[in-house]
Design a protein around this motif. Structure first.
Motif, PDB file in Angstrom:
ATOM      1  N   GLU A 106      13.705   7.387  -1.305  1.00 10.30           N
ATOM      2  CA  GLU A 106      13.888   6.591  -0.091  1.00 10.30           C
ATOM      3  C   GLU A 106      12.577   5.983   0.390  1.00 10.30           C
ATOM      4  OE1 GLU A 106      15.577   9.195   2.764  1.00 10.30           O
ATOM      5  OE2 GLU A 106      17.443   9.528   1.644  1.00 10.30           O
ATOM      6  N   LYS A 107      11.448   6.618   0.034  1.00 10.58           N
ATOM      7  CA  LYS A 107      10.145   6.166   0.534  1.00 10.58           C
ATOM      8  C   LYS A 107       9.190   5.986  -0.632  1.00 10.58           C
ATOM      9  CE  LYS A 107      10.671   8.259   5.088  1.00 10.58           C
ATOM     10  NZ  LYS A 107      10.017   8.982   6.196  1.00 10.58           N
ATOM     11  N   ALA A 108       9.200   4.781  -1.188  1.00  9.95           N
ATOM     12  CA  ALA A 108       8.366   4.488  -2.358  1.00  9.95           C
ATOM     13  C   ALA A 108       6.885   4.666  -2.051  1.00  9.95           C
ATOM     14  CB  ALA A 108       8.636   3.071  -2.840  1.00  9.95           C
ATOM     15  N   GLU A 109       6.486   4.454  -0.787  1.00 11.00           N
ATOM     16  CA  GLU A 109       5.075   4.573  -0.429  1.00 11.00           C
ATOM     17  C   GLU A 109       4.593   6.015  -0.569  1.00 11.00           C
ATOM     18  OE1 GLU A 109       7.424   4.669   3.512  1.00 11.00           O
ATOM     19  OE2 GLU A 109       7.530   3.732   1.529  1.00 11.00           O
ATOM     20  N   LEU A 110       5.489   6.993  -0.346  1.00 13.04           N
ATOM     21  CA  LEU A 110       5.110   8.399  -0.535  1.00 13.04           C
ATOM     22  C   LEU A 110       4.952   8.734  -2.011  1.00 13.04           C
ATOM     23  CD1 LEU A 110       7.326  10.279   2.088  1.00 13.04           C
ATOM     24  CD2 LEU A 110       4.903   9.718   2.242  1.00 13.04           C
ATOM     25  N   ARG A 111       5.852   8.192  -2.838  1.00 17.97           N
ATOM     26  CA  ARG A 111       5.731   8.428  -4.278  1.00 17.97           C
ATOM     27  C   ARG A 111       4.399   7.894  -4.790  1.00 17.97           C
ATOM     28  NH1 ARG A 111       9.511   9.412  -8.104  1.00 17.97           N
ATOM     29  NH2 ARG A 111      11.243   8.751  -6.763  1.00 17.97           N
ATOM     30  N   GLU A 112       4.024   6.730  -4.311  1.00 20.73           N
ATOM     31  CA  GLU A 112       2.756   6.129  -4.727  1.00 20.73           C
ATOM     32  C   GLU A 112       1.576   6.966  -4.246  1.00 20.73           C
ATOM     33  OE1 GLU A 112       0.296   1.891  -4.247  1.00 20.73           O
ATOM     34  OE2 GLU A 112       2.376   2.067  -3.550  1.00 20.73           O
ATOM     35  N   LEU A 113       1.676   7.469  -3.017  1.00 15.00           N
ATOM     36  CA  LEU A 113       0.586   8.286  -2.455  1.00 15.00           C
ATOM     37  C   LEU A 113       0.372   9.553  -3.273  1.00 15.00           C
ATOM     38  CD1 LEU A 113      -1.412   9.120  -0.192  1.00 15.00           C
ATOM     39  CD2 LEU A 113       0.562  10.074   1.031  1.00 15.00           C
ATOM     40  N   PHE A 114       1.447  10.248  -3.614  1.00 17.99           N
ATOM     41  CA  PHE A 114       1.323  11.539  -4.288  1.00 17.99           C
ATOM     42  C   PHE A 114       1.006  11.404  -5.778  1.00 17.99           C
ATOM     43  CE2 PHE A 114       4.527  13.071  -0.929  1.00 17.99           C
ATOM     44  CZ  PHE A 114       3.494  13.297  -0.026  1.00 17.99           C
ATOM     45  N   SER A 115       1.240  10.245  -6.348  1.00 19.79           N
ATOM     46  CA  SER A 115       1.022  10.082  -7.786  1.00 19.79           C
ATOM     47  C   SER A 115      -0.434   9.784  -8.136  1.00 19.79           C
ATOM     48  CB  SER A 115       1.912   8.952  -8.335  1.00 19.79           C
ATOM     49  OG  SER A 115       1.590   7.714  -7.719  1.00 19.79           O
ATOM     50  N   GLY A 116      -1.259   9.553  -7.133  1.00 20.58           N
ATOM     51  CA  GLY A 116      -2.650   9.205  -7.402  1.00 20.58           C
ATOM     52  C   GLY A 116      -3.525  10.398  -7.741  1.00 20.58           C
TER      53      GLY A 116
END
Length: 349
Positions: A106-116
């Motif tokens: 639901e929140k692509a920005e969180l996926r991007e944050l945690f994948s770094g």
């Protein structure tokens, strides 16, 4: 204490959320399995594990799993701006994050944050098949002492950058033990879980309940109207309410407006977070009809949830004070009254 209850009375209801119920035995087993998985990822004492989940059964499983692994948890409210979450992760040095795949969808920005970076991400719902195959015992134990971290909560940052408040097991155990006694938590209690993990009131709701054999009832999202809240509390047979003072103020006003009494099964209402108004307590006495206890609490996060409590006497209405006292220290704490120069005030000041 939680483990002893889970082993002696595994059938007892530990959690309820939107129709799902989890027993102490099930919660103990699931959190053990997550703890083993986290240990395999390198989580040890003093290791901060970011916890970014919404209110759910997995939220409580994750809290206990992180503590059982020996780590300390860092609440990361999924509703916070990504920039704030990023700052908290970097500032804390957290190398492991527990989250939910369904939330990341639901929140692509969180996926991007945690994948770094080199951060290890545990998606507890999507990976549960693998996690659930883990053994239940942690080899060698967690190796955690009273001086080790239990959790870190970041301040609001209203007076500068947010700062991580570090709480050790020693002070959390002291508070939880006091809360069980001071609030009279019992195995028959059904306790409302109202607060976000990013507010330490959640500590006051979760751990005293789960170390007393009671049932923790998680409220639904989003926040209900006062009418729905009243009906929900009555339907779920809640016995303990722990509410932000501002919410309690507004709820009391609504109860008076609609001429509705306090839910019948509630035996104690705990408020805290800001100054409680004495005149509003006078209204509460009318809607409560003399039933149940009411406690005013005070404590900054740095002092571990609550350090002062006050329970008004039965004759409060006959001697109304202009201000509601914050009370006296809880067990093993001392309180000091200082002047503007941080010097001790004389008795009576």
């Amino acid at each position: 204490v939680f483990r002893k209850i889970a082993e002696s009375e595994p059938w007892r209801a530990a959690l309820e959320y939107e129709g799902e119920q989890v027993t102490y035995g099930e919660l103990n087993e699931r959190s053990d399995q997550l703890a083993v998985h986290l240990r395999e990822l390198g989580v040890r004492a003093e290791e901060l594990v970011g916890l970014c989940v919404n209110r759910s059964i997995e939220m409580v499983v994750s809290l206990l799993g992180i503590l059982k692994a020996g780590g300390a948890y860092l609440p990361l409210d999924p509703g916070y701006p990504v920039e704030r979450l990023s700052y908290m992760l970097e500032d804390s040095g957290s190398g492991v994050v527990v989250t939910l795949e369904r939330m990341l969808e639901e929140k692509a920005e969180l996926r991007e944050l945690f994948s770094g970076g080199d951060r290890k991400v545990v998606r507890i719902d999507a990976e549960w098949g693998e996690i659930s195959r883990k053994g239940r015992e942690i080899e060698g134990g967690a190796g955690v002492g009273l001086e080790n971290l239990a959790y870190v909560i970041y301040t609001s940052g209203s007076t500068g950058k947010p700062k991580g408040v570090q709480i050790e097991h020693r002070s959390m155990v002291n508070f939880v033990g006091w809360a069980r006694e001071g609030y009279g938590f019992e195995a028959e209690d059904r306790v409302l879980q109202f607060a976000s993990l990013n507010f330490d009131t959640a500590v006051e709701e979760i751990y005293p309940t789960l170390t007393s054999g009671g049932t923790l009832v998680l409220r639904p999202e989003p926040l209900m109207s006062f009418e729905d809240f009243q009906e929900w509390v009555e339907e779920r047979k809640i016995t303990v309410l722990d509410l932000p003072t501002a919410y309690w103020h507004a709820w009391v006003s609504e109860l008076e407006r609609v001429k509705r009494p306090m839910p019948e099964g509630v035996r104690i209402v705990i408020v805290g977070g800001e100054r409680a108004l004495a005149e509003q307590y006078g209204v509460w006495q009318k809607v409560a009809g003399g039933r149940g206890r009411w406690m005013n609490t005070y404590g900054p996060s740095e002092a571990t949830v609550v350090c002062l409590t006050y329970e008004p006497p039965a004759d409060w209405g006959e001697r109304v004070a202009p201000l509601m006292p914050v009370g006296r220290p809880i067990g093993n704490l001392q309180a000091y009254v200082l002047d503007g120069q941080q010097q001790m005030c004389p008795v009576g000041v």
